[in-house]
Design an enzyme around this catalytic site. Sequence first.
Site, PDB file in Angstrom:
ATOM      1  CD1 TRP A 141       4.317   0.916   4.532  1.00  0.00           C
ATOM      2  CD2 TRP A 141       5.300   2.282   3.051  1.00  0.00           C
ATOM      3  NE1 TRP A 141       4.574   0.337   3.405  1.00  0.00           N
ATOM      4  CE2 TRP A 141       5.063   1.350   2.420  1.00  0.00           C
ATOM      5  CE3 TRP A 141       6.006   3.442   2.776  1.00  0.00           C
ATOM      6  CZ2 TRP A 141       5.325   1.009   1.151  1.00  0.00           C
ATOM      7  CZ3 TRP A 141       6.240   3.166   1.230  1.00  0.00           C
ATOM      8  CH2 TRP A 141       6.032   2.243   0.468  1.00  0.00           C
TER       9      TRP A 141
ATOM     10  CE  LYS B 226      -1.469  -1.317  12.226  1.00  0.00           C
ATOM     11  NZ  LYS B 226      -0.009  -1.477  11.638  1.00  0.00           N
ATOM     12  N   PRO B 227      -0.808   3.056  12.982  1.00  0.00           N
ATOM     13  CG  PRO B 227       0.984   3.927  14.123  1.00  0.00           C
ATOM     14  CD  PRO B 227      -0.244   3.361  14.373  1.00  0.00           C
TER      15      PRO B 227
ATOM     16  N   GLY C 168      -4.447   1.774   2.255  1.00  0.00           N
ATOM     17  CA  GLY C 168      -3.242   0.498   2.241  1.00  0.00           C
ATOM     18  C   GLY C 168      -3.600  -0.105   0.892  1.00  0.00           C
ATOM     19  CB  SER C 169      -2.155  -3.315  -0.026  1.00  0.00           C
ATOM     20  OG  SER C 169      -2.515  -4.279   0.890  1.00  0.00           O
TER      21      SER C 169
ATOM     22  CD  GLU D 223      -9.805   6.887   0.475  1.00  0.00           C
ATOM     23  OE1 GLU D 223      -9.302   7.072  -0.919  1.00  0.00           O
ATOM     24  OE2 GLU D 223     -10.506   7.763   0.663  1.00  0.00           O
TER      25      GLU D 223
ATOM     26  CB  CYS E  62      -2.189   6.189  -3.515  1.00  0.00           C
ATOM     27  SG  CYS E  62      -2.760   7.873  -2.937  1.00  0.00           S
TER      28      CYS E  62
ATOM     29  CD  GLU F 108      -0.292   0.199  -5.640  1.00  0.00           C
ATOM     30  OE1 GLU F 108      -0.587  -0.571  -4.837  1.00  0.00           O
ATOM     31  OE2 GLU F 108      -0.442   1.556  -5.426  1.00  0.00           O
TER      32      GLU F 108
HETATM   33  P1  NAD Z   1      -0.702  -2.496   3.684  1.00  0.00           P
HETATM   34  O1  NAD Z   1      -2.163  -2.869   3.260  1.00  0.00           O
HETATM   35  O2  NAD Z   1       0.324  -3.497   3.727  1.00  0.00           O
HETATM   36  O3  NAD Z   1      -0.883  -1.895   5.134  1.00  0.00           O
HETATM   37  C1  NAD Z   1      -1.582  -0.711   5.554  1.00  0.00           C
HETATM   38  C2  NAD Z   1      -1.945  -0.714   6.815  1.00  0.00           C
HETATM   39  O4  NAD Z   1      -2.750  -1.766   7.129  1.00  0.00           O
HETATM   40  C3  NAD Z   1      -0.917  -1.065   7.870  1.00  0.00           C
HETATM   41  O5  NAD Z   1      -0.804  -0.054   9.070  1.00  0.00           O
HETATM   42  C4  NAD Z   1      -0.764  -2.453   8.121  1.00  0.00           C
HETATM   43  O6  NAD Z   1       0.025  -2.670   9.366  1.00  0.00           O
HETATM   44  C5  NAD Z   1      -2.276  -2.649   8.148  1.00  0.00           C
HETATM   45  N1  NAD Z   1      -2.750  -4.017   8.277  1.00  0.00           N
HETATM   46  C6  NAD Z   1      -1.996  -4.940   7.445  1.00  0.00           C
HETATM   47  N2  NAD Z   1      -2.645  -6.427   7.546  1.00  0.00           N
HETATM   48  C7  NAD Z   1      -3.571  -5.922   8.316  1.00  0.00           C
HETATM   49  C8  NAD Z   1      -5.196  -6.784   8.668  1.00  0.00           C
HETATM   50  N3  NAD Z   1      -5.296  -8.120   8.355  1.00  0.00           N
HETATM   51  N4  NAD Z   1      -5.860  -6.086   9.417  1.00  0.00           N
HETATM   52  C9  NAD Z   1      -5.690  -4.746   9.669  1.00  0.00           C
HETATM   53  N5  NAD Z   1      -4.908  -3.901   9.225  1.00  0.00           N
HETATM   54  C10 NAD Z   1      -3.617  -4.721   8.671  1.00  0.00           C
HETATM   55  O7  NAD Z   1      -0.231  -1.334   2.722  1.00  0.00           O
HETATM   56  P2  NAD Z   1       1.309  -0.537   2.766  1.00  0.00           P
HETATM   57  O8  NAD Z   1       2.279  -1.437   2.151  1.00  0.00           O
HETATM   58  O9  NAD Z   1       1.256   0.139   4.172  1.00  0.00           O
HETATM   59  O10 NAD Z   1       0.722   0.868   1.954  1.00  0.00           O
HETATM   60  C11 NAD Z   1       0.726   0.888   0.457  1.00  0.00           C
HETATM   61  C12 NAD Z   1      -0.226   0.557  -0.287  1.00  0.00           C
HETATM   62  O11 NAD Z   1      -1.353   1.766   0.187  1.00  0.00           O
HETATM   63  C13 NAD Z   1      -0.328   0.762  -1.786  1.00  0.00           C
HETATM   64  O12 NAD Z   1      -1.165  -0.051  -2.216  1.00  0.00           O
HETATM   65  C14 NAD Z   1      -0.789   2.126  -1.787  1.00  0.00           C
HETATM   66  O13 NAD Z   1      -1.364   2.458  -3.387  1.00  0.00           O
HETATM   67  C15 NAD Z   1      -1.901   2.337  -0.927  1.00  0.00           C
HETATM   68  N6  NAD Z   1      -2.347   3.823  -0.484  1.00  0.00           N
HETATM   69  C16 NAD Z   1      -3.498   4.343  -1.116  1.00  0.00           C
HETATM   70  C17 NAD Z   1      -3.742   5.464  -0.889  1.00  0.00           C
HETATM   71  C18 NAD Z   1      -5.072   6.017  -1.277  1.00  0.00           C
HETATM   72  O14 NAD Z   1      -5.521   7.135  -1.076  1.00  0.00           O
HETATM   73  N7  NAD Z   1      -5.657   5.271  -2.187  1.00  0.00           N
HETATM   74  C19 NAD Z   1      -2.960   6.450  -0.016  1.00  0.00           C
HETATM   75  C20 NAD Z   1      -1.623   5.860   0.432  1.00  0.00           C
HETATM   76  C21 NAD Z   1      -1.245   4.469   0.111  1.00  0.00           C
END
Ligand code: NAD
Length: 549
Positions: A178, A202-203, A253-254, A275, A309, A407
Amino acid sequence: MTRSRPDPRDRLPDGRLATLAALAAGAEPDGETADSTDGDDTDDGRLLAEPSPFTGEPLRPVSAATEGDVAHAVERARAAQPEWADRPLSDRTAVLDRVATLVLDRRRALCDLVQAETGKEREGADTEVWDAAANANYYATKAPELLASTRRAGAIPGVTRATEHRHPVGVVGLVTPWNYPLTLVVSDALPALVAGNAVVIKPAEATPYTALAARELLLDAGVPRDCVQVVPGRGETAGETLVERADFVGFTGSTEVGRKVAATAGRRLVDASLELGGKNPMVVLDDADVDAAVRGAVAGCFANAGQLCVSIERVYVDEAVYEEFRDAFVAATRAQTLGVDFSYDHDVGSLVGPEQLDRVRSAVDDAVDDGATVLTGGRHRPDVGPYVYEPTLLEGVDDDAAIVQTETFGPVVTLHPVAGDEEAVERANDTPYGLHASVWTGDATRGERVARRIDAGTVSVNDAYVSAYGAVDAPMGGRGDSGLGRRHGRDGIRKYTEAQTVAVSRAGSLSLPSPPLRGVAARLSSAALRANIALSRLARRLPFGGGRR
Ligand code: NAD
């Protein structure tokens, strides 16, 4: 810390709300609309209704995709992709060219939507628009070169020739976070699309409308309907199903979820780029321009309220300039204006929602329990917005404390004095992450030297992160717990393709002849290879040879 706009009614003025409502209604996937906005449906997972950080209330619930919806979207994408891939590349680059213009044409509405879903400051929303337009322009220009079939050295020069071709993988699944809901959808989808893939996105649960508006934009630019689809939904259902079905997974994501995605992709033997998170250090050397470093620290720590990030979360400052830096950084942080509205008046916006607020609050509380001193900040500010947290500087915390190792993803930074470059590098490298770092010095050559010793996929010298992230021609990504794979540049498009080598022999089959000539042929080919090695060795020693750097 100054608060700029006291009246919460200013946060979503009527005209802008109407625009958002229209955009939201028009952007529902394939005309389906959420038929109910009462709370019950959100409880059983049918609707997504995350609160807007502007008001604490959902914008307008959106239907959550089921596993079946995602499977169907992937099937439709798979059926549509071959025709898209068969079009001349110039048709697809023309689409990207239109995207670049359309993104800028729709800048105001897109920024409104990004802000209403994330609560970030206006300037931060603008950077998403610029990034999307820059990536569209870059890949529209560079795709022909980066995807071109390439002649490679043949097994026997003159007798055989080899050509490397690049084929699209098929359906690319993008699972996105997000924090940069426009750029991480558009900028990652574009290279996949121009390479001839279909894309299913999938956003994140909190930002479905920005992704849906991005899809409208891609359709208006000429991407066929089924070649770009958005499936708003939950991670454990829609996200997992997409990872189970796509031919390539682009996950941002995370680290925790990234490991699960990698495990599924590994089991399926499909490729994935990951990423992930960071715990990015800033290193201030003894010859740094302290004022410039403080300006960089403020930008690098508090943009998007630290939910970036590449955000700086740890600052290592040479003890020769530590006190001067710390005092100036505290003063500059206190001068940051907080606010949540559509104006350009505020430096720092909101956290995205209640969970993120809890995460940041408990990270600071735990750090204080671990002995940290709060130099400034450390408070929730509901008077400014429901999820606003003050930019916070901490000092006096050990390197093994959770606040230094994990983080936070918020506007919280720890400061550490260091005795020279060696110690700075060693402590900067002392986490499992390796996404981004910045080095500050009066001597750029020294800065580059230190930068190359830092364990991070990108390092900026005398800048917080824009120099590195904005270099669309150069790879961007993480090491260690920060992930695998790169976006941007050559790596950012090649990952969406599979290499195929086609080798042609002009001398028929190259297998060894039958006895009794086999022994002679084996000796001759060894001698030829030996001669070739000697020639290569000689060539490497020449001033223009490949052995020199
Ligand atoms: P998140 O991992 O909670 O969610 C990311 C996405 O994954 C969401 O769309 C979520 O619905 C989906 N998701 C959750 N569980 C899943 C599963 N079991 N299988 C498949 N998809 C699943 O992360 P967040 O809280 O949305 O974003 C923040 C994190 O993203 C931070 O750690 C940040 O550093 C990282 N981030 C990294 C970069 C990069 O380029 N390295 C860029 C932006 C954000």
